[in-house]
Structure formats: structure tokens, C-alpha cells
Design an enzyme around this catalytic site. Structure first.
Site, PDB file in Angstrom:
ATOM      1  N   ASP A  42      37.491 -21.548   0.977  1.00  0.00           N
ATOM      2  CA  ASP A  42      37.118 -21.752   2.376  1.00  0.00           C
ATOM      3  C   ASP A  42      38.201 -22.503   3.144  1.00  0.00           C
ATOM      4  O   ASP A  42      39.033 -23.207   2.560  1.00  0.00           O
ATOM      5  CB  ASP A  42      35.814 -22.549   2.456  1.00  0.00           C
ATOM      6  CG  ASP A  42      34.579 -21.674   2.349  1.00  0.00           C
ATOM      7  OD1 ASP A  42      34.732 -20.439   2.374  1.00  0.00           O
ATOM      8  OD2 ASP A  42      33.473 -22.221   2.245  1.00  0.00           O
ATOM      9  N   LYS A  64      35.776 -19.256   6.896  1.00  0.00           N
ATOM     10  CA  LYS A  64      34.618 -18.979   7.745  1.00  0.00           C
ATOM     11  C   LYS A  64      34.420 -20.190   8.640  1.00  0.00           C
ATOM     12  O   LYS A  64      33.904 -21.213   8.212  1.00  0.00           O
ATOM     13  CB  LYS A  64      33.364 -18.710   6.916  1.00  0.00           C
ATOM     14  CG  LYS A  64      33.453 -17.450   6.076  1.00  0.00           C
ATOM     15  CD  LYS A  64      32.159 -17.159   5.358  1.00  0.00           C
ATOM     16  CE  LYS A  64      31.088 -16.665   6.296  1.00  0.00           C
ATOM     17  NZ  LYS A  64      31.411 -15.401   6.946  1.00  0.00           N
ATOM     18  N   MET A 181      27.679 -28.720  12.232  1.00  0.00           N
ATOM     19  CA  MET A 181      28.052 -27.617  13.130  1.00  0.00           C
ATOM     20  C   MET A 181      27.333 -27.729  14.475  1.00  0.00           C
ATOM     21  O   MET A 181      26.855 -26.734  15.027  1.00  0.00           O
ATOM     22  CB  MET A 181      27.748 -26.264  12.457  1.00  0.00           C
ATOM     23  CG  MET A 181      28.521 -26.049  11.170  1.00  0.00           C
ATOM     24  SD  MET A 181      28.002 -24.593  10.245  1.00  0.00           S
ATOM     25  CE  MET A 181      26.466 -25.196   9.490  1.00  0.00           C
TER      26      MET A 181
END
Length: 261
Positions: A42, A64, A181
Site C-alpha cells: 500500500d 489505494k 479518512m
């Protein structure tokens, strides 16, 4: 199923790389990374973590990131299956913990359906490490009886978190909220949480937790969006809401509100 201490050809391990600082890797994670012949990595995995990989290992970056061009999840799952069937020792290396907003559950299901042996190696999640790096706990007998990890990013077509209900629960049950997030939708989250939590509820935004470039801001729920804009904070970051954050404010009473850790 392979032994928890073995990383065998034809198997896949979902490995938590932790929040960024390579010294926070578990011993099992280090063993898995060193054993891998193929690593699918990642974006949030630091170079210091990859230093544990063998020189001959094939490293494939499958980033991502919200708001950025990302590798499709279906393609990542296809790569894992293909590499395992070719007899590789496969490690899917994820920031934080694979089972906390890392889509690890989806990947485990897909691999098992394909007949691939899979194991999971946990990592320290940023929501814990970020606040710990500031010397403050997520739970406290006087200030927080529990903690909720929640995403601020809903998948397309999903209404996402019921922030108003969560705010009321956090108030009544004395919970710390850790929002992953959530920077992009901070204004919406702020307005929804204010329906159940006071505007002066302590809050911290921690960017790049545990890395040398870590920055954080201590503020209040009523000033969340304004603080992010003023201080130029961005992703990756966690937002921590609750009275445990008042401990940071006390530590920083004579320091600037925003600083590099």
C-alpha cells in the site's frame, strides 16, 4: 492452514505495517516481510518497513488513496491469487492493521474462495498510535469508558455513518471517537456531531502519525473545519474527538497548538 510462524510457498499473508514508524512493526510482521518473495504494498507503507524485505523480493506498489488514482481492488485480489498459484510466498502489506479499514476481510474471503491459504498478521492502527505518540490514552476511567473507530469515507451508494446517532451515543456513554479518512468530509462530520456533542468538546487532528513529518492540531469540535484549513492539515490523518484530548491541551499549555511531533 499454515502454522502462525510459517510463511509458505503458495500462501498469502495479510500483514499490518503499522502506522509508519518501522520500529512499531511486530516481530511476526518482520518475519513475514523477510520471508516474502512477492510483496503487494500500500501507499502508506514507509521505506523503513520495506527495508526488511529480502533483496530478491518482487515489490509491487498497489496504492489505494482517497481522492487519488488507485489500483482497483479486484486487480489486487487477482494479483494475490495469481502469485500464490505460481508458488510465491505472498505478503499483502497494509498500513496500520489489515482488519481496521484495510479491506482485509474482503481479501480473506476472496482468497479462501479461490482455495488459497491465508493468514493475518496484525499491526498497530494509526488511531491508537497517533494519540499515544502525544502521550495521551484513548480510554481513561474519568474521561472515556470506551472508544469507537469509525470511517469518515463511505463507499459510493452508501449513506455512511449516522453521525447524529453516534454523537448522542458518545455523549451518553462517554466514548472517544477516532475518525479515519475524515479530513475531506470534516465540515459535514462536524455539523452532524454538533447535534449531540457540545461545540467545546476537545478534538485533535493527527497527520502522518508516528512519522518524522507528523503534525497535529488540538482544537474543539466547533473549530474542526476552520483548524484544518488554517493549519493546512491533510490526509493521511486521524481525527480524535473526546475529553481524553484535554490531556494534550494541558501538556501544550505553554506551547503552540500545532507542532511537529
Amino acid at each position: 492452514m499454515p502454522s502462525p510462524s510459517e510463511f509458505l510457498p503458495g500462501t498469502v499473508s495479510l500483514v499490518g505495517a503499522g502506522p509508519g514508524d518501522p520500529e512499531l512493526l511486530t516481530l511476526k510482521a518482520v518475519k513475514a516481510i523477510a520471508a516474502a518473495t512477492v510483496l503487494l504494498v500500500d501507499d502508506l507503507v514507509s521505506d523503513g518497513v520495506l527495508a526488511h524485505a529480502r533483496p530478491s523480493a518482487r515489490i509491487v506498489h498497489v496504492g489505494k488513496r482517497g481522492g487519488c488514482k488507485s489500483t482497483p481492488q479486484a486487480f489486487i485480489e487477482k494479483l494475490m491469487v495469481m502469485a500464490a498459484r505460481e508458488g510465491e510466498v505472498v505478503v499483502r502489506l497494509k498500513g496500520g492493521d489489515p482488519f481496521i479499514f484495510g479491506r482485509g476481510g474482503e481479501e480473506v474471503e476472496h482468497l479462501r474462495e479461490a482455495g488459497i491459504e491465508v493468514q493475518v498478521v496484525n499491526g498497530i492502527t494509526a488511531g491508537l498510535a497517533g494519540l499515544t505518540s502525544l502521550g495521551v490514552p484513548l480510554t481513561h476511567r474519568e474521561h472515556a469508558h470506551g472508544v469507537v473507530f469509525v470511517t469518515g469515507h463511505a463507499k459510493p451508494g452508501d449513506k455512511g455513518t449516522d453521525w447524529q446517532a453516534l454523537a448522542a451515543t458518545a455523549r451518553d456513554a462517554k466514548l472517544t471517537l477516532v475518525i479515519y479518512m475524515g479530513v475531506a468530509s470534516a465540515e459535514h462530520i462536524q455539523q452532524e456531531l454538533l447535534t449531540g456533542l457540545p461545540a467545546d468538546t476537545p478534538l485533535a487532528v493527527i497527520q502522518h502519525a508516528t512519522l518524522p513529518q507528523q503534525r497535529h492540531a488540538v482544537t474543539s469540535l466547533g473549530q474542526l473545519r476552520a483548524t484544518i484549513d488554517r493549519e493546512g492539515l491533510g490526509s493521511p490523518a486521524v481525527i480524535v474527538v473526546g475529553h481524553v484530548v484535554s490531556g494534550i491541551a494541558a501538556l501544550e499549555a505553554t506551547e503552540p497548538v500545532v507542532r511537529t511531533a
